[in-house]
Design a protein around this motif. Structure first.
Motif, PDB file in Angstrom:
ATOM      1  N   SER A   1       0.813  -1.218   0.000  1.00  0.00           N
ATOM      2  CA  SER A   1       0.000   0.000   0.000  1.00  0.00           C
ATOM      3  C   SER A   1       0.845   1.264   0.000  1.00  0.00           C
ATOM      4  CB  SER A   1      -0.931   0.016   1.217  1.00  0.00           C
ATOM      5  OG  SER A   1      -0.207   0.191   2.416  1.00  0.00           O
ATOM      6  N   TRP A   2       2.146   1.134   0.279  1.00  0.00           N
ATOM      7  CA  TRP A   2       3.013   2.319   0.323  1.00  0.00           C
ATOM      8  C   TRP A   2       3.659   2.611  -1.018  1.00  0.00           C
ATOM      9  CZ3 TRP A   2       2.103   5.205   4.305  1.00  0.00           C
ATOM     10  CH2 TRP A   2       1.740   4.637   5.522  1.00  0.00           C
TER      11      TRP A   2
ATOM     12  N   GLU B   1      -1.973   4.060  -6.127  1.00  0.00           N
ATOM     13  CA  GLU B   1      -3.407   4.083  -5.873  1.00  0.00           C
ATOM     14  C   GLU B   1      -3.841   2.721  -5.352  1.00  0.00           C
ATOM     15  OE1 GLU B   1      -5.633   3.392  -9.935  1.00  0.00           O
ATOM     16  OE2 GLU B   1      -4.151   5.015 -10.170  1.00  0.00           O
ATOM     17  N   PRO B   2      -4.982   2.660  -4.660  1.00  0.00           N
ATOM     18  CA  PRO B   2      -5.416   1.404  -4.040  1.00  0.00           C
ATOM     19  C   PRO B   2      -5.518   0.238  -5.010  1.00  0.00           C
ATOM     20  CG  PRO B   2      -6.697   3.229  -3.176  1.00  0.00           C
ATOM     21  CD  PRO B   2      -5.862   3.780  -4.288  1.00  0.00           C
TER      22      PRO B   2
ATOM     23  N   ASP C   1      -4.821  -2.161   4.697  1.00  0.00           N
ATOM     24  CA  ASP C   1      -3.837  -1.143   5.056  1.00  0.00           C
ATOM     25  C   ASP C   1      -4.248   0.251   4.623  1.00  0.00           C
ATOM     26  OD1 ASP C   1      -2.088  -2.663   6.488  1.00  0.00           O
ATOM     27  OD2 ASP C   1      -0.659  -2.973   4.861  1.00  0.00           O
ATOM     28  N   ALA C   2      -4.972   0.355   3.532  1.00  0.00           N
ATOM     29  CA  ALA C   2      -5.391   1.667   3.051  1.00  0.00           C
ATOM     30  C   ALA C   2      -6.580   2.221   3.825  1.00  0.00           C
ATOM     31  CB  ALA C   2      -5.726   1.605   1.560  1.00  0.00           C
ATOM     32  N   GLU C   3      -7.197   1.364   4.665  1.00  0.00           N
ATOM     33  CA  GLU C   3      -8.344   1.842   5.449  1.00  0.00           C
ATOM     34  C   GLU C   3      -7.872   2.739   6.591  1.00  0.00           C
ATOM     35  OE1 GLU C   3     -10.986  -1.074   6.915  1.00  0.00           O
ATOM     36  OE2 GLU C   3     -11.425  -1.936   4.945  1.00  0.00           O
ATOM     37  N   SER C   4      -8.577   3.788   6.818  1.00  0.00           N
ATOM     38  CA  SER C   4      -8.244   4.691   7.914  1.00  0.00           C
ATOM     39  C   SER C   4      -9.549   5.257   8.459  1.00  0.00           C
ATOM     40  CB  SER C   4      -7.361   5.833   7.401  1.00  0.00           C
ATOM     41  OG  SER C   4      -6.883   6.630   8.441  1.00  0.00           O
TER      42      SER C   4
ATOM     43  N   ARG D   1      -2.141   8.596   7.620  1.00  0.00           N
ATOM     44  CA  ARG D   1      -2.871   7.404   8.042  1.00  0.00           C
ATOM     45  C   ARG D   1      -3.258   7.530   9.512  1.00  0.00           C
ATOM     46  NH1 ARG D   1      -1.360   2.989   4.585  1.00  0.00           N
ATOM     47  NH2 ARG D   1      -1.258   3.879   2.494  1.00  0.00           N
TER      48      ARG D   1
END
Length: 263
Positions: free
Chosen positions: A60-61, A65-66, A122-125, A183
């Protein structure tokens, strides 16, 4: 030959262990140091597991993009599925030694699948289930490492508890950097001190049954050498949790020498 999207170069079997060691030394130096505490013949497998984890964590880093992160993770899901289906592993510097490590220690597929699924979040925040995420990332990785070093049966729940404590501690230490990168993994209303107390409870459970863990598994638990210190400070409301490098390395050396992974 199947290539991983936007990943490292392929490697022959002869160069694989060196490539994997270099990948972990550069990308996850803490785990690289703990792997050096294992017997020489056990190090390649440990480093391979840590390299696999690093590839997932980076998804994810490094993706812009997702959707690209999802493509990377699906590539790894397919690679793992092929290994367990008995197909020849993809020619890749991590996949080939991973197949050998899985076969040598008869590692369960479920642990790898759960790690990949967790990294899709991981992209969820924020995260909807912080402890579940920790269990399926840090916890699964520590169990895989311990199994590789011969832990089984009653030792595994102890490893899982310590993996939860170590994973929570690592997440709490990472919060400032994650915030700087935009994040915010902790959901609103979840006090870091309360999360630290959950970690301490898991650590207490692991400590109470530490005699079930064979000493041969010590290197698998050493990545959690900062857990007790971090969790106690976070539970007390402290926000700066990173120790001085000399303190951290001294603590690691002491635990490696004494076998006291739980303190």
């Amino acid at each position: 030959m199947t290539e991983a999207p936007e990943t490292g170069t392929t490697a022959s079997d002869g160069a694989a262990s060196g490539a994997v060691a270099g990948l972990v030394e550069r990308g996850d130096p803490d785990r690289w140091r703990t792997a050096m505490a294992a017997p020489p013949d056990a190090r390649p497998g440990l480093l391979t597991l840590y390299a696999f984890n690093l590839e997932l964590a980076r998804a994810s880093w490094v993706a812009s993009e997702p959707l690209l992160a999802e493509i990377r993770l699906q590539w790894w899901a397919d690679a793992v599925a092929e290994i367990y289906d008995g197909r020849a592993p993809r020619r890749h510097e991590v996949v080939e030694p991973l197949a050998a490590t899985i076969a040598r220690a008869d590692l369960p597929r479920r642990l790898f699948d759960e790690m990949i699924a967790a990294r899709r979040l991981d992209a969820e925040s924020p995260l909807a289930d912080v402890t579940g995420y920790v269990d399926h990332t840090a916890g699964n990785l520590m169990e895989l490492a311990a199994r590789h070093l011969g832990a089984e049966g009653g030792a595994l729940p102890v490893v899982r508890d310590f993996g939860r404590a170590a994973g929570i501690a690592a997440l709490l230490r990472a919060l400032p950097e994650l915030a700087a990168r935009g994040r915010a993994p902790l959901p609103p209303g979840l006090d870091p001190a309360a999360l630290a107390r959950d970690g301490l409870a898991a650590l207490d459970r692991a400590r109470a049954h530490r005699d079930r863990v064979p000493r041969t598994a010590l290197p698998a638990l050493l990545p959690g050498w900062l857990a007790a210190r971090t969790l106690r400070r976070a539970a007390a409301g402290e926000t700066w949790l990173e120790p001085a490098p000399i303190v951290a390395r001294g603590g690691l050396l002491w635990r490696a020498a004494t076998g006291r992974w739980w303190t």
